[in-house]
Design a protein around this motif. Sequence first.
Motif, PDB file in Angstrom:
ATOM      1  N   LEU A   1       2.072   6.614   1.371  1.00  0.00           N
ATOM      2  CA  LEU A   1       2.845   6.082   2.493  1.00  0.00           C
ATOM      3  C   LEU A   1       2.113   4.930   3.168  1.00  0.00           C
ATOM      4  CD1 LEU A   1       4.032   9.440   4.088  1.00  0.00           C
ATOM      5  CD2 LEU A   1       5.466   7.793   2.868  1.00  0.00           C
ATOM      6  N   ARG A   2       0.844   5.130   3.459  1.00  0.00           N
ATOM      7  CA  ARG A   2       0.062   4.100   4.140  1.00  0.00           C
ATOM      8  C   ARG A   2      -0.006   2.822   3.300  1.00  0.00           C
ATOM      9  NH1 ARG A   2      -4.292   1.742   3.497  1.00  0.00           N
ATOM     10  NH2 ARG A   2      -4.967   3.165   1.857  1.00  0.00           N
ATOM     11  N   ARG A   3      -0.288   2.975   2.020  1.00  0.00           N
ATOM     12  CA  ARG A   3      -0.407   1.814   1.135  1.00  0.00           C
ATOM     13  C   ARG A   3       0.918   1.038   1.069  1.00  0.00           C
ATOM     14  NH1 ARG A   3      -0.906   3.816  -4.016  1.00  0.00           N
ATOM     15  NH2 ARG A   3      -2.646   5.035  -3.242  1.00  0.00           N
ATOM     16  N   ALA A   4       2.025   1.752   0.923  1.00  0.00           N
ATOM     17  CA  ALA A   4       3.334   1.087   0.849  1.00  0.00           C
ATOM     18  C   ALA A   4       3.656   0.378   2.163  1.00  0.00           C
ATOM     19  CB  ALA A   4       4.420   2.112   0.521  1.00  0.00           C
ATOM     20  N   ARG A   5       3.336   1.012   3.276  1.00  0.00           N
ATOM     21  CA  ARG A   5       3.597   0.385   4.581  1.00  0.00           C
ATOM     22  C   ARG A   5       2.784  -0.892   4.731  1.00  0.00           C
ATOM     23  NH1 ARG A   5       0.705   0.432   8.867  1.00  0.00           N
ATOM     24  NH2 ARG A   5      -0.469   2.307   8.336  1.00  0.00           N
ATOM     25  N   GLU A   6       1.513  -0.825   4.377  1.00  0.00           N
ATOM     26  CA  GLU A   6       0.649  -2.006   4.490  1.00  0.00           C
ATOM     27  C   GLU A   6       1.108  -3.117   3.549  1.00  0.00           C
ATOM     28  OE1 GLU A   6      -3.288  -0.424   3.950  1.00  0.00           O
ATOM     29  OE2 GLU A   6      -3.395   0.245   6.040  1.00  0.00           O
ATOM     30  N   GLU A   7       1.548  -2.758   2.340  1.00  0.00           N
ATOM     31  CA  GLU A   7       2.033  -3.764   1.395  1.00  0.00           C
ATOM     32  C   GLU A   7       3.284  -4.467   1.922  1.00  0.00           C
ATOM     33  OE1 GLU A   7       2.483  -1.729  -2.339  1.00  0.00           O
ATOM     34  OE2 GLU A   7       0.302  -1.658  -2.662  1.00  0.00           O
ATOM     35  N   LYS A   8       4.096  -3.757   2.692  1.00  0.00           N
ATOM     36  CA  LYS A   8       5.293  -4.347   3.306  1.00  0.00           C
ATOM     37  C   LYS A   8       4.950  -5.147   4.558  1.00  0.00           C
ATOM     38  CE  LYS A   8       9.121  -2.108   1.466  1.00  0.00           C
ATOM     39  NZ  LYS A   8       9.888  -3.122   0.783  1.00  0.00           N
ATOM     40  N   GLY A   9       3.694  -5.061   5.006  1.00  0.00           N
ATOM     41  CA  GLY A   9       3.278  -5.786   6.200  1.00  0.00           C
ATOM     42  C   GLY A   9       3.797  -5.167   7.488  1.00  0.00           C
ATOM     43  N   LEU A  10       4.078  -3.878   7.460  1.00  0.00           N
ATOM     44  CA  LEU A  10       4.583  -3.183   8.651  1.00  0.00           C
ATOM     45  C   LEU A  10       3.450  -2.476   9.380  1.00  0.00           C
ATOM     46  CD1 LEU A  10       7.789  -1.373   7.336  1.00  0.00           C
ATOM     47  CD2 LEU A  10       7.713  -3.240   8.967  1.00  0.00           C
ATOM     48  N   SER A  11       3.465  -2.571  10.683  1.00  0.00           N
ATOM     49  CA  SER A  11       2.548  -1.757  11.481  1.00  0.00           C
ATOM     50  C   SER A  11       3.206  -0.397  11.685  1.00  0.00           C
ATOM     51  CB  SER A  11       2.285  -2.414  12.836  1.00  0.00           C
ATOM     52  OG  SER A  11       3.459  -2.358  13.636  1.00  0.00           O
TER      53      SER A  11
END
Length: 75
Positions: free
Chosen positions: A8-18
């Motif tokens: 989850l964290r990796r996907a969120r960071e890849e999308k550039g979302l905080s």
Amino acid sequence: MCELGERLRRAREEKGLSLKEASARLALKVKVLEALEACRFEELPEPALTRGYLRRYALLLGLDPEPLLALYPLA
């Protein structure tokens, strides 16, 4: 960190979302997403609600929710 939270964290960071942006889009508290990403399941509501949150979060991040739901402990 557990595999579920790491994905989850990796996907969120890849999308550039905080966390704050993701929580606003899902209408969830930041602490719910933090607990999901840190696998602090004891801080989350009953499993049925948490599974719904997990499904919605995965879809927001463009992930297939089923493999992630399989990683969520049932007990």
